[in-house]
Design a protein around this motif. Structure first.
Motif, short mmCIF file in Angstrom:
data_model
loop_
_atom_site.label_atom_id
_atom_site.label_comp_id
_atom_site.label_asym_id
_atom_site.label_seq_id
_atom_site.Cartn_x
_atom_site.Cartn_y
_atom_site.Cartn_z
N ILE A 1 0.84 -1.20 0.00
CA ILE A 1 0.00 0.00 0.00
C ILE A 1 0.87 1.25 0.00
CG2 ILE A 1 -1.69 1.29 1.38
CD1 ILE A 1 -2.72 -1.51 2.30
N LEU A 2 1.93 1.24 0.81
CA LEU A 2 2.81 2.40 0.88
C LEU A 2 3.53 2.62 -0.45
CD1 LEU A 2 3.96 4.67 2.58
CD2 LEU A 2 5.70 3.09 3.46
N ASN A 3 3.97 1.55 -1.09
CA ASN A 3 4.62 1.70 -2.40
C ASN A 3 3.67 2.29 -3.43
OD1 ASN A 3 7.13 0.74 -1.63
ND2 ASN A 3 6.65 -1.39 -2.12
N PHE A 4 2.40 1.90 -3.36
CA PHE A 4 1.41 2.47 -4.28
C PHE A 4 1.22 3.96 -4.01
CE2 PHE A 4 -3.03 3.55 -5.28
CZ PHE A 4 -3.03 3.30 -6.64
N LEU A 5 1.16 4.35 -2.74
CA LEU A 5 1.01 5.76 -2.40
C LEU A 5 2.21 6.58 -2.86
CD1 LEU A 5 -0.44 5.50 1.23
CD2 LEU A 5 -1.70 5.91 -0.89
N ARG A 6 3.38 5.98 -2.82
CA ARG A 6 4.60 6.69 -3.21
C ARG A 6 4.71 6.87 -4.71
NH1 ARG A 6 8.46 3.18 0.86
NH2 ARG A 6 8.55 4.68 2.59
N THR A 7 4.35 5.84 -5.48
CA THR A 7 4.66 5.84 -6.91
C THR A 7 3.44 5.74 -7.82
OG1 THR A 7 4.87 3.43 -7.01
CG2 THR A 7 6.83 4.68 -6.35
N SER A 8 2.29 5.39 -7.26
CA SER A 8 1.07 5.10 -8.04
C SER A 8 1.26 3.88 -8.95
CB SER A 8 0.64 6.31 -8.89
OG SER A 8 0.22 7.36 -8.04
N LYS A 9 2.31 3.12 -8.71
CA LYS A 9 2.54 1.88 -9.44
C LYS A 9 2.14 0.71 -8.56
CE LYS A 9 6.35 3.70 -12.23
NZ LYS A 9 7.78 3.55 -12.61
N ILE A 10 1.67 -0.35 -9.21
CA ILE A 10 1.12 -1.48 -8.47
C ILE A 10 2.11 -2.64 -8.48
CG2 ILE A 10 -0.76 -3.14 -8.36
CD1 ILE A 10 -2.53 -1.04 -9.69
N HIS A 11 2.54 -3.03 -7.30
CA HIS A 11 3.37 -4.22 -7.11
C HIS A 11 2.61 -5.12 -6.15
CE1 HIS A 11 6.74 -2.19 -9.11
NE2 HIS A 11 6.42 -1.13 -8.38
N ILE B 1 -8.82 2.81 -0.62
CA ILE B 1 -8.16 3.31 -1.83
C ILE B 1 -8.82 2.61 -3.02
CG2 ILE B 1 -5.94 3.68 -2.99
CD1 ILE B 1 -4.58 3.15 -0.31
N PRO B 2 -9.88 3.19 -3.58
CA PRO B 2 -10.69 2.51 -4.60
C PRO B 2 -9.91 2.08 -5.84
CG PRO B 2 -11.84 4.44 -3.75
CD PRO B 2 -10.45 4.50 -3.20
N SER B 3 -9.00 2.92 -6.33
CA SER B 3 -8.28 2.59 -7.56
C SER B 3 -7.41 1.36 -7.37
CB SER B 3 -7.43 3.77 -8.02
OG SER B 3 -6.56 4.21 -6.98
N LEU B 4 -6.77 1.24 -6.21
CA LEU B 4 -5.95 0.05 -5.92
C LEU B 4 -6.84 -1.17 -5.72
CD1 LEU B 4 -3.24 -1.26 -5.40
CD2 LEU B 4 -3.35 -0.44 -3.03
N LYS B 5 -7.97 -0.98 -5.07
CA LYS B 5 -8.91 -2.07 -4.85
C LYS B 5 -9.38 -2.66 -6.18
CE LYS B 5 -12.06 -4.61 -2.71
NZ LYS B 5 -11.75 -5.72 -1.80
N GLU B 6 -9.67 -1.80 -7.14
CA GLU B 6 -10.14 -2.26 -8.45
C GLU B 6 -9.08 -3.09 -9.15
OE1 GLU B 6 -11.85 -0.42 -12.67
OE2 GLU B 6 -11.32 0.90 -11.00
N GLU B 7 -7.83 -2.62 -9.12
CA GLU B 7 -6.75 -3.35 -9.79
C GLU B 7 -6.51 -4.70 -9.13
OE1 GLU B 7 -5.21 -2.66 -12.55
OE2 GLU B 7 -6.37 -0.82 -12.81
N ILE B 8 -6.59 -4.75 -7.81
CA ILE B 8 -6.39 -6.02 -7.11
C ILE B 8 -7.51 -6.99 -7.46
CG2 ILE B 8 -6.40 -7.11 -4.83
CD1 ILE B 8 -4.92 -4.67 -3.77
N GLY B 9 -8.75 -6.49 -7.55
CA GLY B 9 -9.87 -7.35 -7.93
C GLY B 9 -9.67 -7.97 -9.30
N LEU B 10 -9.20 -7.17 -10.26
CA LEU B 10 -8.94 -7.68 -11.61
C LEU B 10 -7.84 -8.74 -11.59
CD1 LEU B 10 -9.07 -4.34 -13.64
CD2 LEU B 10 -10.78 -6.16 -13.63
#
Length: 289
Positions: free
Chosen positions: A72-82, A102-111
């Motif tokens: 989650i912290l890496n996503f907040l820092r870079t907006s990139k998903i790992h 964090i809806p945008s991250l939630k959506e990507e994880i769901g996919l």
């Protein structure tokens, strides 16, 4: 541990470090990173809209999974998903993202969860073909307490489409094939619920009452097929209120050169729908990869 509702950035530069204790794991980041997604729980917490707590060392304390917070912290820092390699951890991370809102991250994880589930299902598919031909699984369900018998067929479309299915089942299969050509989504169920596309050109037909295991065996054997294995077992069928059934499974290998013979036989069988032509279920080459 103390609790405060004051605005946390008073007198603080946006680049100043902020120490977090997340479930016992210490992280250091900046205020600007923590508020980068304004709709998130962290942004509201560090803007003073939510109460905060500190541990004995003065670190802001969050009682959540410390190991997963790094994603989650890496996503907040870079907006990139790992994301974690483990599907179990990925599902746990989805729960954590729900908490942090964090809806945008939630959506990507769901996919990604959906994609990995589909990959796993493809890996578990029965082997439908090899370099020499095709495999056909014929499963016969026999009721012990009740007098019922039905077939389950699993095989590549090139085999399924030349079996003596009923006109209704041919029609349903044709519709499902056309749907899959457009979406290539798997697993995909027919509107009747008894025919499935499993992936890689493999289909499953359930609840076939008008054919028997012996009839299918005699048909494919007469056209060059070889019985690879045969087994029997007891099972409880949830579709019959956990009634015990005897399951007999035959696995056949059908050489590729025998397909034309089976197709010719299918063209003359009584189950053939009026006006059907040989190529009506031709399968797109890309679905056979």
């Amino acid at each position: 541990m103390t609790t405060s509702c004051r605005r946390l950035n008073n007198g603080r530069k946006s680049s100043d470090p902020v120490n977090l204790n997340v479930g016992g794991v210490i992280y250091t980041t900046s205020y600007l990173t923590l508020v980068s997604y304004s709709e998130s729980m962290l942004a509201r917490m560090f803007e003073g809209d939510l109460p905060s707590a500190k541990d004995k060392d003065g670190n802001y304390f969050i009682d959540r999974d410390g190991k997963l917070f790094r994603y989650i912290l890496n996503f907040l820092r870079t907006s990139k998903i790992h994301l974690p390699d483990s599907l179990v951890e990925l599902q746990q991370l989805s729960d954590e993202v729900d908490f942090y809102q964090i809806p945008s991250l939630k959506e990507e994880i769901g996919l990604e969860i959906t994609r990995r589930h589909e990959e796993n299902m493809v890996k578990m598919l029965p082997t439908c073909c090899d370099s020499d031909g095709y495999f056909l699984d014929v499963l016969e369900h026999n009721g012990v307490q009740a007098n019922f018998k039905n077939l389950q067929l699993i095989g590549h479309i090139d085999i399924i489409k030349v079996l003596p299915l009923s006109p209704d089942d041919y029609g349903v299969l044709q519709c499902l094939v056309e749907t899959v050509k457009q979406t290539d989504y798997h697993p995909h169920k027919s509107t009747t619920g008894h025919i499935w596309y499993l992936g890689k050109g493999c289909f499953e037909l359930q609840d076939i009452y008008y054919l028997t295991r012996v009839e299918i065996g005699e048909l494919v054997r007469a056209h060059g097929a070889r019985l690879v294995s045969s087994s029997a077992s007891y099972t409880n069928s949830t579709e019959t209120n956990n009634m015990q059934t005897i399951l007999i499974m035959d696995k056949w290998h059908i050489p590729a050169y025998c397909i034309q013979k089976l197709r010719a036989n299918c063209m003359t069988c009584k189950a053939l729908p009026p006006g059907r032509t040989v190529g009506f279920l031709d399968w797109n080459q890309e679905h056979q990869q």
